[in-house]
Design a protein around this motif. Sequence first.
Motif, short mmCIF file in Angstrom:
data_model
loop_
_atom_site.label_atom_id
_atom_site.label_comp_id
_atom_site.label_asym_id
_atom_site.label_seq_id
_atom_site.Cartn_x
_atom_site.Cartn_y
_atom_site.Cartn_z
N TRP A 175 0.82 -1.22 0.00
CA TRP A 175 0.00 0.00 0.00
C TRP A 175 0.85 1.27 0.00
O TRP A 175 0.52 2.25 -0.65
CB TRP A 175 -0.93 -0.03 1.22
N LYS A 176 1.96 1.23 0.69
CA LYS A 176 2.82 2.42 0.81
C LYS A 176 3.42 2.84 -0.53
O LYS A 176 3.82 3.98 -0.69
CB LYS A 176 3.94 2.17 1.82
N THR A 177 3.49 1.92 -1.48
CA THR A 177 4.07 2.25 -2.78
C THR A 177 3.04 2.79 -3.76
O THR A 177 3.41 3.26 -4.83
CB THR A 177 4.76 1.02 -3.41
N PHE A 178 1.75 2.71 -3.42
CA PHE A 178 0.69 3.24 -4.28
C PHE A 178 0.75 4.76 -4.26
O PHE A 178 0.96 5.37 -3.22
CB PHE A 178 -0.68 2.81 -3.78
N THR A 179 0.53 5.37 -5.39
CA THR A 179 0.40 6.83 -5.43
C THR A 179 -0.95 7.18 -4.80
O THR A 179 -1.83 6.32 -4.70
CB THR A 179 0.43 7.36 -6.88
N PRO A 180 -1.15 8.44 -4.41
CA PRO A 180 -2.46 8.83 -3.88
C PRO A 180 -3.61 8.51 -4.85
O PRO A 180 -4.68 8.06 -4.43
CB PRO A 180 -2.32 10.33 -3.62
N ALA A 181 -3.38 8.70 -6.13
CA ALA A 181 -4.42 8.40 -7.14
C ALA A 181 -4.70 6.89 -7.18
O ALA A 181 -5.86 6.46 -7.30
CB ALA A 181 -4.01 8.90 -8.51
N GLN A 182 -3.64 6.08 -7.10
CA GLN A 182 -3.82 4.63 -7.09
C GLN A 182 -4.54 4.18 -5.81
O GLN A 182 -5.37 3.27 -5.85
CB GLN A 182 -2.47 3.92 -7.22
N LYS A 208 3.02 -8.82 -5.73
CA LYS A 208 4.35 -9.40 -5.97
C LYS A 208 4.59 -9.66 -7.46
O LYS A 208 5.72 -9.61 -7.92
CB LYS A 208 4.50 -10.69 -5.18
N LYS A 209 3.51 -9.89 -8.22
CA LYS A 209 3.64 -10.12 -9.66
C LYS A 209 3.89 -8.83 -10.44
O LYS A 209 4.63 -8.81 -11.41
CB LYS A 209 2.38 -10.77 -10.22
N GLY A 210 3.21 -7.75 -10.01
CA GLY A 210 3.30 -6.56 -10.85
C GLY A 210 3.02 -5.24 -10.17
O GLY A 210 2.62 -4.28 -10.83
N GLY A 211 3.16 -5.19 -8.85
CA GLY A 211 3.00 -3.93 -8.13
C GLY A 211 1.57 -3.43 -8.09
O GLY A 211 0.61 -4.18 -8.25
N ALA A 212 1.46 -2.12 -7.93
CA ALA A 212 0.15 -1.48 -7.77
C ALA A 212 -0.74 -1.71 -8.99
O ALA A 212 -1.94 -1.97 -8.85
CB ALA A 212 0.32 0.01 -7.51
N GLU A 213 -0.17 -1.63 -10.17
CA GLU A 213 -0.98 -1.81 -11.39
C GLU A 213 -1.59 -3.21 -11.46
O GLU A 213 -2.73 -3.37 -11.90
CB GLU A 213 -0.14 -1.52 -12.64
#
Length: 193
Positions: free
Chosen positions: A76-83, A174-179
Amino acid sequence: MISRILLATLITCSFAVRLAASPEEAQQRLQTAVNEVLAVADRVANRATMAESLRPTLQKHVNFETMTRRAVGLGWKTFTPAQQKQAIQLFSTLIIRSYSSKFTPGEYPVINYQKAQTPAAGRVDVPTSMVYKGSRYSVTYRMEQESGWRIADVVIEGVSLVANYRSQLDAQYKKGGAEAVLGSLSKSVSRSQ
């Protein structure tokens, strides 16, 4: 000097009474939430409109931001505010649709609220036993005090909703991050329509 001691004692006593009343307040808030949900469900004519009819009531009583953050986990910490905003919107839609699909207009659960428990400061667990459509369920609502008592997790038959989604979303992260998480949530939302 005596007036300061008396004032300090009164403040301490009122704080202690407030803390002691917290489990009861949380349980009362949960009962109010359930009653409001059942009242809305009673007014809905069909299942097709159930989710959108229940959304405002559930958003008032469920802390979807906390649920989403915990379901995503450390990523969660790596998500941008928009994400983060998009994840909260998708996750809340998924939960609301899933929850509302369990209702049948005109059929009501029988709920027995058990004694609320305080496992940590600011958190109250309210165990219930529920009978719905002839089946018995054990459901514990985890309430947290963030701008009032709100539902932060639901444990059904020993399985945490948040932990269940965390195992799925963590694998996606783990496969592909926030996206990858957002893609997975989007697919789940589109399937549940």
